[in-house]
Motif scaffolding. Structure first.
Motif, PDB file in Angstrom:
ATOM      1  N   GLU A  92     -11.924   2.433   3.954  1.00  0.00           N
ATOM      2  CA  GLU A  92     -12.379   3.449   3.007  1.00  0.00           C
ATOM      3  C   GLU A  92     -11.136   4.025   2.331  1.00  0.00           C
ATOM      4  N   ILE A  93     -10.923   3.648   1.073  1.00  0.00           N
ATOM      5  CA  ILE A  93      -9.695   4.015   0.361  1.00  0.00           C
ATOM      6  C   ILE A  93      -9.673   5.518   0.056  1.00  0.00           C
ATOM      7  N   LEU A  94      -8.549   6.157   0.368  1.00  0.00           N
ATOM      8  CA  LEU A  94      -8.369   7.541  -0.036  1.00  0.00           C
ATOM      9  C   LEU A  94      -8.213   7.585  -1.559  1.00  0.00           C
ATOM     10  N   PRO A  95      -8.815   8.566  -2.232  1.00  0.00           N
ATOM     11  CA  PRO A  95      -8.725   8.624  -3.704  1.00  0.00           C
ATOM     12  C   PRO A  95      -7.392   9.183  -4.186  1.00  0.00           C
ATOM     13  N   GLY A 146     -11.142  18.082  -0.068  1.00  0.00           N
ATOM     14  CA  GLY A 146     -11.655  17.277   1.026  1.00  0.00           C
ATOM     15  C   GLY A 146     -11.321  15.802   0.934  1.00  0.00           C
ATOM     16  N   TRP A 147     -10.298  15.451   0.141  1.00  0.00           N
ATOM     17  CA  TRP A 147      -9.928  14.039   0.018  1.00  0.00           C
ATOM     18  C   TRP A 147      -9.169  13.559   1.253  1.00  0.00           C
ATOM     19  N   ALA A 148      -8.471  14.464   1.915  1.00  0.00           N
ATOM     20  CA  ALA A 148      -7.750  14.143   3.148  1.00  0.00           C
ATOM     21  C   ALA A 148      -7.396  15.454   3.832  1.00  0.00           C
ATOM     22  N   ALA A 149      -7.253  15.396   5.151  1.00  0.00           N
ATOM     23  CA  ALA A 149      -6.880  16.576   5.923  1.00  0.00           C
ATOM     24  C   ALA A 149      -5.360  16.698   5.992  1.00  0.00           C
ATOM     25  N   THR A 150      -4.890  17.877   6.393  1.00  0.00           N
ATOM     26  CA  THR A 150      -3.448  18.107   6.480  1.00  0.00           C
ATOM     27  C   THR A 150      -2.781  17.108   7.414  1.00  0.00           C
ATOM     28  N   GLN A 151      -3.415  16.842   8.565  1.00  0.00           N
ATOM     29  CA  GLN A 151      -2.823  15.883   9.507  1.00  0.00           C
ATOM     30  C   GLN A 151      -2.809  14.473   8.932  1.00  0.00           C
ATOM     31  N   ASP A 152      -3.801  14.158   8.088  1.00  0.00           N
ATOM     32  CA  ASP A 152      -3.799  12.851   7.420  1.00  0.00           C
ATOM     33  C   ASP A 152      -2.593  12.733   6.484  1.00  0.00           C
ATOM     34  N   LEU A 153      -2.325  13.789   5.731  1.00  0.00           N
ATOM     35  CA  LEU A 153      -1.204  13.761   4.786  1.00  0.00           C
ATOM     36  C   LEU A 153       0.129  13.695   5.516  1.00  0.00           C
ATOM     37  N   ASP A 154       0.213  14.354   6.669  1.00  0.00           N
ATOM     38  CA  ASP A 154       1.442  14.246   7.468  1.00  0.00           C
ATOM     39  C   ASP A 154       1.684  12.786   7.852  1.00  0.00           C
ATOM     40  N   GLU A 155       0.609  12.108   8.255  1.00  0.00           N
ATOM     41  CA  GLU A 155       0.723  10.702   8.652  1.00  0.00           C
ATOM     42  C   GLU A 155       1.057   9.826   7.454  1.00  0.00           C
ATOM     43  N   VAL A 156       0.417  10.114   6.317  1.00  0.00           N
ATOM     44  CA  VAL A 156       0.685   9.359   5.096  1.00  0.00           C
ATOM     45  C   VAL A 156       2.151   9.501   4.690  1.00  0.00           C
ATOM     46  N   MET A 157       2.677  10.724   4.762  1.00  0.00           N
ATOM     47  CA  MET A 157       4.079  10.946   4.377  1.00  0.00           C
ATOM     48  C   MET A 157       5.032  10.208   5.319  1.00  0.00           C
ATOM     49  N   GLN A 158       4.768  10.268   6.613  1.00  0.00           N
ATOM     50  CA  GLN A 158       5.632   9.585   7.564  1.00  0.00           C
ATOM     51  C   GLN A 158       5.629   8.076   7.323  1.00  0.00           C
ATOM     52  N   MET A 159       4.426   7.511   7.113  1.00  0.00           N
ATOM     53  CA  MET A 159       4.341   6.075   6.857  1.00  0.00           C
ATOM     54  C   MET A 159       5.018   5.707   5.544  1.00  0.00           C
ATOM     55  N   SER A 160       4.831   6.531   4.523  1.00  0.00           N
ATOM     56  CA  SER A 160       5.421   6.249   3.211  1.00  0.00           C
ATOM     57  C   SER A 160       6.941   6.217   3.287  1.00  0.00           C
ATOM     58  N   LEU A 161       7.534   7.165   4.001  1.00  0.00           N
ATOM     59  CA  LEU A 161       8.990   7.194   4.139  1.00  0.00           C
ATOM     60  C   LEU A 161       9.492   6.009   4.954  1.00  0.00           C
ATOM     61  N   ASP A 213      11.173   3.018  -7.604  1.00  0.00           N
ATOM     62  CA  ASP A 213      10.018   3.772  -7.106  1.00  0.00           C
ATOM     63  C   ASP A 213       8.883   2.796  -6.845  1.00  0.00           C
ATOM     64  N   PHE A 214       7.829   3.263  -6.191  1.00  0.00           N
ATOM     65  CA  PHE A 214       6.692   2.380  -5.912  1.00  0.00           C
ATOM     66  C   PHE A 214       5.468   3.209  -5.549  1.00  0.00           C
ATOM     67  N   LYS A 215       4.311   2.573  -5.666  1.00  0.00           N
ATOM     68  CA  LYS A 215       3.022   3.210  -5.396  1.00  0.00           C
ATOM     69  C   LYS A 215       2.401   2.613  -4.136  1.00  0.00           C
ATOM     70  N   LEU A 216       1.814   3.486  -3.318  1.00  0.00           N
ATOM     71  CA  LEU A 216       1.097   3.058  -2.130  1.00  0.00           C
ATOM     72  C   LEU A 216      -0.318   3.621  -2.144  1.00  0.00           C
ATOM     73  N   GLU A 217      -1.209   2.900  -1.497  1.00  0.00           N
ATOM     74  CA  GLU A 217      -2.557   3.411  -1.258  1.00  0.00           C
ATOM     75  C   GLU A 217      -2.861   3.273   0.225  1.00  0.00           C
ATOM     76  N   PHE A 218      -3.649   4.203   0.736  1.00  0.00           N
ATOM     77  CA  PHE A 218      -4.005   4.205   2.147  1.00  0.00           C
ATOM     78  C   PHE A 218      -5.522   4.237   2.292  1.00  0.00           C
ATOM     79  N   GLY A 219      -5.983   3.739   3.422  1.00  0.00           N
ATOM     80  CA  GLY A 219      -7.418   3.712   3.666  1.00  0.00           C
ATOM     81  C   GLY A 219      -7.735   4.086   5.104  1.00  0.00           C
ATOM     82  N   ARG A 220      -8.966   4.546   5.296  1.00  0.00           N
ATOM     83  CA  ARG A 220      -9.453   4.854   6.642  1.00  0.00           C
ATOM     84  C   ARG A 220     -10.071   3.592   7.231  1.00  0.00           C
ATOM     85  N   LEU A 221      -9.558   3.189   8.373  1.00  0.00           N
ATOM     86  CA  LEU A 221     -10.079   2.022   9.084  1.00  0.00           C
ATOM     87  C   LEU A 221     -10.869   2.509  10.281  1.00  0.00           C
TER      88      LEU A 221
END
Length: 253
Positions: free
Chosen positions: A84-87, A140-155, A174-182
């Motif tokens: 489920e792709i985050l928007p 409601g697109w993502a929770a704070t803990q989700d964004l923390d995880e997204v930032m860590q993975m992105s870095l 630079d580059f673009k990433l997308e994340f999804g809920r599995l």
């Protein structure tokens, strides 16, 4: 073979996978820029992006970055996990370029004091507006803990990619990433999704500064196909037979 088409985007088509929870991702030669306002075709792009993304996603899996990638199926298709792709588009910037340089009145090419992560709302109709963490959590697109995880993975992805590309004589601007809920066994985890390729990265030759990415299409610079082929060649994944065409499967609605 006939497959049910699930979704068609600007650069890929998603088909129903052979097993529950899987999707076949087909890479097209279609090229778009400026949120679909400019369109065209880059011959062989789908084949090259498939190979490049396979190479990078496989190595990210190897170092423990979770992705949706499973395996490449053929020249233009790969099998991925259904997510489920985050928007949200996550953009990691190492060097001032593109809209960032314009927004702050900076010369393109200046290295930033540190890597900067930006979030954009995925909407061509709204021109992918820049958004903040406050917007994301409030909507409601993502929770704070989700964004923390997204930032860590992105870095972590940024660290890996910078090392990978500098070894090929390329600067990762630079580059673009997308994340999804599995979803697995009624549990959810975030994974890296979509693709990583010259479509989603700005790559400049270290010595000449020559652009080796989709900016060549955006700015009518020419030599687009050759730039994509050169990136694949430097990564060691250029198809032996060249970027041959492969027709997509017939679809059923």
């Amino acid at each position: 073979m006939r497959r049910r088409r699930i979704y068609e985007g600007k650069g890929k088509v998603l088909f129903e996978g052979p097993e529950p929870g899987t999707v076949v991702q087909y890479f097209k030669d279609d090229a778009t820029a400026f949120n679909n306002k400019k369109t065209g075709t880059i011959t062989g792009k789908g084949v090259l992006n498939n190979r490049i993304s396979e190479f990078i996603m496989s190595r990210l899996n190897d170092i423990g970055v979770p992705t949706h990638f499973m395996r490449r199926l053929n020249m233009r298709e790969q099998l991925v996990r259904e997510v489920e792709i985050l928007p949200i588009e996550v953009v990691v910037r190492n060097v001032a370029a593109g809209s960032f340089a314009k927004r702050f009145g900076l010369e393109e090419g200046g290295r930033l004091p540190r890597s900067i992560i930006e979030y954009y709302y995925k909407s061509d109709e709204l021109d992918d507006p820049l958004i903040t963490e406050e917007h994301i959590t409030a909507m409601g697109w993502a929770a704070t803990q989700d964004l923390d995880e997204v930032m860590q993975m992105s870095l972590r992805v940024n660290d890996f990619l910078q090392g990978l590309f500098i070894g090929c004589g390329l600067t990762l601007v630079d580059f673009k990433l997308e994340f999804g809920r599995l979803w697995e066994d009624e549990e959810m985890r975030l994974v890296l999704a979509d693709e990583i390729s010259p479509d989603s990265c700005r790559l400049w030759d270290v010595e000449s500064g020559e652009r080796m990415d989709k900016d060549r299409f955006r700015r009518d610079m020419g030599g687009v196909e050759e730039a994509y082929q050169e990136v694949a060649r430097r990564l060691g994944v250029l198809p032996e037979a060249g970027p041959l065409d492969l027709k997509g499967p017939k679809t059923v609605q």
